[in-house]
Design an enzyme around this catalytic site. Structure first.
Site, PDB file in Angstrom:
ATOM      1  CB  SER A  62      -0.900   0.026   1.235  1.00 24.90           C
ATOM      2  OG  SER A  62      -1.687  -1.143   1.301  1.00 24.90           O
TER       3      SER A  62
HETATM    4  N1  SAH Z   1      -0.507  -5.013   3.998  1.00 20.29           N
HETATM    5  C1  SAH Z   1       0.151  -5.320   2.743  1.00 20.29           C
HETATM    6  C2  SAH Z   1      -0.731  -4.996   1.557  1.00 20.29           C
HETATM    7  C3  SAH Z   1      -1.045  -6.241   0.869  1.00 20.29           C
HETATM    8  S1  SAH Z   1      -2.187  -6.219  -0.441  1.00 20.29           S
HETATM    9  C4  SAH Z   1       1.509  -4.669   2.657  1.00 20.29           C
HETATM   10  O1  SAH Z   1       1.812  -3.838   3.513  1.00 20.29           O
HETATM   11  O2  SAH Z   1       2.278  -5.021   1.759  1.00 20.29           O
HETATM   12  C5  SAH Z   1      -3.431  -7.307   0.205  1.00 20.29           C
HETATM   13  C6  SAH Z   1      -2.994  -8.721   0.488  1.00 20.29           C
HETATM   14  O3  SAH Z   1      -4.170  -9.403   0.929  1.00 20.29           O
HETATM   15  C7  SAH Z   1      -2.476  -9.518  -0.714  1.00 20.29           C
HETATM   16  O4  SAH Z   1      -1.207 -10.002  -0.442  1.00 20.29           O
HETATM   17  C8  SAH Z   1      -3.500 -10.649  -0.861  1.00 20.29           C
HETATM   18  O5  SAH Z   1      -2.931 -11.879  -1.285  1.00 20.29           O
HETATM   19  C9  SAH Z   1      -4.043 -10.761   0.553  1.00 20.29           C
HETATM   20  N2  SAH Z   1      -5.354 -11.408   0.678  1.00 20.29           N
HETATM   21  C10 SAH Z   1      -6.427 -11.347  -0.152  1.00 20.29           C
HETATM   22  N3  SAH Z   1      -7.434 -12.102   0.326  1.00 20.29           N
HETATM   23  C11 SAH Z   1      -6.985 -12.652   1.499  1.00 20.29           C
HETATM   24  C12 SAH Z   1      -7.565 -13.521   2.473  1.00 20.29           C
HETATM   25  N4  SAH Z   1      -8.794 -14.013   2.358  1.00 20.29           N
HETATM   26  N5  SAH Z   1      -6.816 -13.873   3.539  1.00 20.29           N
HETATM   27  C13 SAH Z   1      -5.551 -13.403   3.699  1.00 20.29           C
HETATM   28  N6  SAH Z   1      -4.945 -12.594   2.809  1.00 20.29           N
HETATM   29  C14 SAH Z   1      -5.661 -12.201   1.726  1.00 20.29           C
END
Ligand code: SAH
Length: 217
Positions: A62
């Site tokens: 993000s």
């Molecule tokens: N907080 C992260 C942003 C990641 S983007 C950072 O700082 O880099 C969102 C993430 O959510 C992705 O990696 C995606 O694979 C994950 N995601 C999507 N659905 C999910 C679920 N049901 N359970 C766990 N992770 C999930």
């Protein structure tokens, strides 16, 4: 010596303080976490730019301001236990780890979970545990939590998150009917059955995919 220290200082001043975020603990956490470790080496020179960046598997780390805003809205105390859904690169978990006692974070893509574990260890975040699985169900084993941060967008707020919050606990989650744009919501648990919900404005997150989220396409 950290060659990115001045880039990080500029990021905090120009992207975060300038947008009105003033909480000194959150600003210190954003100054402390080496964001460049959480992006691919080919993108390192853009690590402190005012935007999200790709981390592979069609996912993103993000934008710095969005991470700071979400952490600020969680109003964390250093005794808090926090759940994050959507570990991705591990960056938001590392920022949360500066602001509370313990972070449990859940990622559905095994390769990202593994890489995040390595990066978090490299960044010295010993109070973060990364689990791999479907985070739409929360993480019952370690519940209840003082705060929950959801880093991917749900069609609506999954019930499990509300149940797994302590009374007084805060939940930040992007949610909405469209997969491509949503609102960021702040939900607070007022009692076992009462919740307040505040709309913090429009955002665009990758989808939360799972049993209580969106279907995989
Ligand atoms: N907080 C992260 C942003 C990641 S983007 C950072 O700082 O880099 C969102 C993430 O959510 C992705 O990696 C995606 O694979 C994950 N995601 C999507 N659905 C999910 C679920 N049901 N359970 C766990 N992770 C999930």
């Amino acid at each position: 010596m950290d060659p990115f220290e001045s880039d990080r200082e500029t990021m905090v001043r120009e992207q975060i303080e300038r947008r009105g975020l003033q909480d000194q603990r959150v600003l210190a956490a954003m100054r402390a976490v080496p964001r460049h470790l959480f992006v691919k080496s080919s993108l390192r020179k853009h690590a402190y730019a005012d935007r999200p960046l790709t981390i592979g598997h069609y996912q993103t780390i993000s934008q710095p301001y969005v991470v700071a805003l979400m952490c600020d809205q969680l109003e964390l105390a250093d005794t808090d236990e926090v759940l994050e859904i959507g570990t991705g690169s591990g960056y938001a978990a590392a920022v949360l780890a500066q602001l509370c006692k313990r972070v449990i974070t859940v990622e559905r893509i095994p390769e990202l979970a593994e890489k995040a574990r390595e990066t978090l260890a490299q960044a010295g975040c010993s109070n973060v545990t990364v689990h791999c699985g479907d985070g739409t169900l929360g993480h019952l084993e370690d519940a209840p939590f003082d705060a929950i941060l959801v880093s991917a967008a749900a069609p609506s707020v999954p019930e499990a998150y509300k149940q797994q919050l302590r009374v007084g606990g805060r939940l930040i989650i992007p949610a909405g009917h469209s997969r491509s744009s949503q609102s960021l919501y702040r939900v607070q648990k007022k009692s076992d059955t009462e919740f307040s919900t505040e709309d913090l404005g429009g955002v665009a997150f990758v989808p939360l995919i799972g049993e209580k989220g969106w279907q995989e396409t």
